[in-house]
Design a protein around this motif. Structure first.
Motif, PDB file in Angstrom:
ATOM      1  N   GLU A  59       0.832  11.357 -11.894  1.00  0.00           N
ATOM      2  CA  GLU A  59      -0.258  10.486 -11.477  1.00  0.00           C
ATOM      3  C   GLU A  59       0.166   9.619 -10.292  1.00  0.00           C
ATOM      4  O   GLU A  59       1.266   9.064 -10.306  1.00  0.00           O
ATOM      5  CB  GLU A  59      -0.658   9.591 -12.654  1.00  0.00           C
ATOM      6  N   VAL A  60      -0.673   9.595  -9.352  1.00  0.00           N
ATOM      7  CA  VAL A  60      -0.337   8.757  -8.175  1.00  0.00           C
ATOM      8  C   VAL A  60      -1.037   7.406  -8.322  1.00  0.00           C
ATOM      9  O   VAL A  60      -2.254   7.352  -8.431  1.00  0.00           O
ATOM     10  CB  VAL A  60      -0.792   9.448  -6.875  1.00  0.00           C
ATOM     11  N   LYS A  61      -0.212   6.451  -8.504  1.00  0.00           N
ATOM     12  CA  LYS A  61      -0.806   5.121  -8.676  1.00  0.00           C
ATOM     13  C   LYS A  61      -1.071   4.469  -7.341  1.00  0.00           C
ATOM     14  O   LYS A  61      -0.334   4.680  -6.367  1.00  0.00           O
ATOM     15  CB  LYS A  61       0.129   4.248  -9.507  1.00  0.00           C
ATOM     16  N   ILE A  62      -2.067   3.721  -7.361  1.00  0.00           N
ATOM     17  CA  ILE A  62      -2.351   3.015  -6.111  1.00  0.00           C
ATOM     18  C   ILE A  62      -1.471   1.768  -6.074  1.00  0.00           C
ATOM     19  O   ILE A  62      -1.473   0.961  -7.014  1.00  0.00           O
ATOM     20  CB  ILE A  62      -3.853   2.642  -6.049  1.00  0.00           C
ATOM     21  N   ALA A  63      -0.724   1.648  -5.055  1.00  0.00           N
ATOM     22  CA  ALA A  63       0.216   0.542  -4.963  1.00  0.00           C
ATOM     23  C   ALA A  63      -0.462  -0.778  -4.653  1.00  0.00           C
ATOM     24  O   ALA A  63      -1.553  -0.801  -4.107  1.00  0.00           O
ATOM     25  CB  ALA A  63       1.262   0.864  -3.895  1.00  0.00           C
TER      26      ALA A  63
END
Lengths: 113, 113
Positions: free
Chosen positions: A109-113
């Motif tokens: 999962e690519v988390k939004i930074a």
């Protein structure tokens, strides 16, 4: 009878071993798996008990012990083997193991930074 | 299978022919007498119809037509032949003709002259 002929067939889901065994009944034949992957088929053909007064004029049919061994492929399921003898022909069916499930791609999962 | 092995036995009252025919049923085998004294046994072994997806890995068992001929002895009774097929082995029994009756000595009456 040491060299009794055999056919080996591969089906999508099984391996089938067909072996000529004229004159043998199911009880005369032993089907085993040795060392986890060697299918061993053995037995003995005996000459008929003779009635008194019989004389052999010709004797071509072989008698005695015989054995055939087949190394099973890795995907053979040695827990699922069946054997049938009919009309002097033994058929041994070894099921195949299902192919290992393809590994699913891992999703990170690519988390939004 | 052209050279399928056979035993021939002689009993006091019959001749017995034993022939290996693995995989053949009674209907596949023909037993005939030719020229009054030739026992002819013929038939055909076919390879099993294959289900789709079958692949031969090994093929040692012979298929095709075969024939065996045996010249019968003079005292064979060609009107009294029986054939039985069991466990892939055919047994043909040919009865013997009874031996000719010994000629009785002729008695000539001696008349008193």
């Amino acid at each position: 009878m040491a060299a009794t002929p055999a056919d080996v067939k591969e089906y999508p889901n099984s391996y089938v071993f067909v072996i000529d065994m004229p004159g043998l009944k199911s009880g005369d034949i032993k089907v085993q798996v040795e060392d986890d992957n060697v299918l061993t088929i053995s037995g003995e053909r005996k000459r008929d008990e003779e009635k008194e007064g019989a004389k052999y004029v010709r004797m071509e049919r072989r008698v005695g012990k015989f054995m055939r061994k087949f190394v099973l492929p890795e995907n053979a399921n040695t827990d699922s083997i069946s054997a049938v003898c009919q009309d002097g022909v033994l058929t041994v069916t070894v099921e195949k193991l299902p192919p290992p499930e393809p590994k699913k791609p891992k999703t990170v999962e690519v988390k939004i930074a």
